[in-house]
Design a protein around this motif. Structure first.
Motif, mmCIF file in Angstrom:
data_model
loop_
_atom_site.group_PDB
_atom_site.id
_atom_site.type_symbol
_atom_site.label_atom_id
_atom_site.label_comp_id
_atom_site.label_asym_id
_atom_site.label_seq_id
_atom_site.Cartn_x
_atom_site.Cartn_y
_atom_site.Cartn_z
ATOM 1 N N MET A 39 0.802 -1.218 0.000
ATOM 2 C CA MET A 39 0.000 0.000 0.000
ATOM 3 C C MET A 39 0.838 1.273 0.000
ATOM 4 O O MET A 39 0.475 2.220 -0.663
ATOM 5 N N ASP A 40 1.933 1.342 0.706
ATOM 6 C CA ASP A 40 2.688 2.587 0.841
ATOM 7 C C ASP A 40 3.209 3.132 -0.500
ATOM 8 O O ASP A 40 3.119 4.325 -0.754
ATOM 9 N N ALA A 41 3.738 2.295 -1.363
ATOM 10 C CA ALA A 41 4.328 2.752 -2.624
ATOM 11 C C ALA A 41 3.270 3.320 -3.574
ATOM 12 O O ALA A 41 3.449 4.390 -4.161
ATOM 13 N N TRP A 42 2.191 2.645 -3.758
ATOM 14 C CA TRP A 42 1.185 3.160 -4.687
ATOM 15 C C TRP A 42 0.479 4.392 -4.134
ATOM 16 O O TRP A 42 0.048 5.256 -4.898
ATOM 17 N N LEU A 43 0.345 4.454 -2.834
ATOM 18 C CA LEU A 43 -0.295 5.615 -2.247
ATOM 19 C C LEU A 43 0.535 6.879 -2.491
ATOM 20 O O LEU A 43 -0.013 7.935 -2.831
ATOM 21 N N ALA A 44 1.840 6.749 -2.379
ATOM 22 C CA ALA A 44 2.723 7.883 -2.667
ATOM 23 C C ALA A 44 2.610 8.295 -4.138
ATOM 24 O O ALA A 44 2.522 9.486 -4.461
ATOM 25 N N ALA A 45 2.606 7.329 -5.044
ATOM 26 C CA ALA A 45 2.485 7.639 -6.469
ATOM 27 C C ALA A 45 1.124 8.271 -6.782
ATOM 28 O O ALA A 45 1.029 9.200 -7.589
ATOM 29 N N LEU A 46 0.082 7.812 -6.129
ATOM 30 C CA LEU A 46 -1.248 8.375 -6.341
ATOM 31 C C LEU A 46 -1.319 9.829 -5.875
ATOM 32 O O LEU A 46 -1.899 10.686 -6.558
ATOM 33 N N ILE A 47 -0.709 10.136 -4.751
ATOM 34 C CA ILE A 47 -0.696 11.516 -4.248
ATOM 35 C C ILE A 47 0.026 12.439 -5.226
ATOM 36 O O ILE A 47 -0.451 13.536 -5.532
ATOM 37 N N VAL A 48 1.173 11.991 -5.766
ATOM 38 C CA VAL A 48 1.919 12.793 -6.739
ATOM 39 C C VAL A 48 1.082 13.003 -8.003
ATOM 40 O O VAL A 48 1.007 14.116 -8.550
ATOM 41 N N GLY A 49 0.433 11.963 -8.476
ATOM 42 C CA GLY A 49 -0.394 12.075 -9.683
ATOM 43 C C GLY A 49 -1.557 13.037 -9.505
ATOM 44 O O GLY A 49 -1.843 13.864 -10.385
ATOM 45 N N VAL A 50 -2.232 12.972 -8.382
ATOM 46 C CA VAL A 50 -3.351 13.869 -8.117
ATOM 47 C C VAL A 50 -2.855 15.318 -8.011
ATOM 48 O O VAL A 50 -3.499 16.247 -8.517
ATOM 49 N N ALA A 51 -1.690 15.507 -7.380
ATOM 50 C CA ALA A 51 -1.136 16.861 -7.279
ATOM 51 C C ALA A 51 -0.815 17.422 -8.666
ATOM 52 O O ALA A 51 -1.100 18.592 -8.958
ATOM 53 N N LEU A 52 -0.235 16.600 -9.555
ATOM 54 C CA LEU A 52 0.058 17.062 -10.923
ATOM 55 C C LEU A 52 -1.219 17.423 -11.678
ATOM 56 O O LEU A 52 -1.263 18.427 -12.402
ATOM 57 N N LEU A 53 -2.267 16.618 -11.507
ATOM 58 C CA LEU A 53 -3.528 16.926 -12.177
ATOM 59 C C LEU A 53 -4.153 18.207 -11.631
ATOM 60 O O LEU A 53 -4.748 18.979 -12.390
ATOM 61 N N ALA A 54 -4.013 18.459 -10.348
ATOM 62 C CA ALA A 54 -4.530 19.701 -9.767
ATOM 63 C C ALA A 54 -3.779 20.910 -10.329
ATOM 64 O O ALA A 54 -4.390 21.931 -10.668
ATOM 65 N N ILE A 55 -2.457 20.783 -10.457
ATOM 66 C CA ILE A 55 -1.650 21.862 -11.049
ATOM 67 C C ILE A 55 -2.074 22.105 -12.498
ATOM 68 O O ILE A 55 -2.221 23.246 -12.942
ATOM 69 N N ALA A 56 -2.283 21.017 -13.246
ATOM 70 C CA ALA A 56 -2.714 21.145 -14.642
ATOM 71 C C ALA A 56 -4.058 21.861 -14.735
ATOM 72 O O ALA A 56 -4.267 22.686 -15.634
ATOM 73 N N ALA A 57 -4.951 21.571 -13.814
ATOM 74 C CA ALA A 57 -6.263 22.224 -13.825
ATOM 75 C C ALA A 57 -6.121 23.726 -13.593
ATOM 76 O O ALA A 57 -6.747 24.536 -14.287
ATOM 77 N N VAL A 58 -5.273 24.118 -12.643
ATOM 78 C CA VAL A 58 -5.081 25.542 -12.353
ATOM 79 C C VAL A 58 -4.451 26.256 -13.557
ATOM 80 O O VAL A 58 -4.919 27.317 -13.987
ATOM 81 N N VAL A 59 -3.400 25.669 -14.122
ATOM 82 C CA VAL A 59 -2.734 26.282 -15.278
ATOM 83 C C VAL A 59 -3.697 26.359 -16.466
ATOM 84 O O VAL A 59 -3.735 27.360 -17.194
ATOM 85 N N GLY A 60 -4.508 25.327 -16.651
ATOM 86 C CA GLY A 60 -5.491 25.334 -17.739
ATOM 87 C C GLY A 60 -6.530 26.424 -17.579
ATOM 88 O O GLY A 60 -6.894 27.099 -18.552
ATOM 89 N N MET A 61 -7.018 26.626 -16.370
ATOM 90 C CA MET A 61 -8.014 27.681 -16.134
ATOM 91 C C MET A 61 -7.406 29.070 -16.357
ATOM 92 O O MET A 61 -8.046 29.943 -16.943
ATOM 93 N N VAL A 62 -6.166 29.264 -15.910
ATOM 94 C CA VAL A 62 -5.507 30.562 -16.128
ATOM 95 C C VAL A 62 -5.286 30.792 -17.625
ATOM 96 O O VAL A 62 -5.528 31.889 -18.142
#
Length: 139
Positions: A83-106
């Motif tokens: 569980m620990d390894a995939w959870l870390a990768a999932l957090i990074v992926g969600v953070a990148l998608l959130a950044i993409a959403a902000v940059v896209g809206m701007v």
């Protein structure tokens, strides 16, 4: 007879109708040239704004692509590892998608702010010029 108003000589400093028409024609040409230069500057400025916004949208797409890659890696890790390894990768992926959403809206707001690409200031100036010329002709 020198004081007779019918035989008074034409004053040299008053332009003739022909001279006034030539002068008006020259001034109209210069006005049109000035308005064309203004339109060119305005269109260039708006095109730059659209270019910046489009670049930001492209950046958002690239960041989203990386985010999808990380989320896919997280899904693979979730199936294969603890569980620990995939959870870390999932957090990074969600953070990148959130950044993409902000940059896209701007980026989208920058493109919308630059539109419409028509030179609205120049068109307003031309309308005022035409109104002023019409007003001068009716006097």
């Amino acid at each position: 007879m020198a004081n007779d108003p019918h035989t008074a000589p034409h004053r040299a400093e008053e332009p003739t109708t022909g001279q006034l028409l030539v002068q008006a024609s020259q001034e109209m040409r210069e006005l049109v040239r000035s308005e064309m230069r203004l339109a060119q500057v305005e269109l260039t400025t708006k095109a730059k704004g659209i270019g910046v916004g489009a670049g930001m949208l492209s950046g958002a797409g690239l960041i989203a692509l990386y985010g999808v890659g990380v989320v896919l890696a997280a899904a693979v890790l979730a199936l294969a590892l603890v569980m620990d390894a995939w959870l870390a990768a999932l957090i990074v992926g969600v953070a990148l998608l959130a950044i993409a959403a902000v940059v896209g809206m701007v980026g989208k707001s920058r493109v919308q702010a630059a539109a419409p690409p028509a030179p609205t200031e120049t068109l307003d100036n031309v309308k005022q010029d035409v109104a002023a010329v019409k007003g001068g002709l009716h006097r």
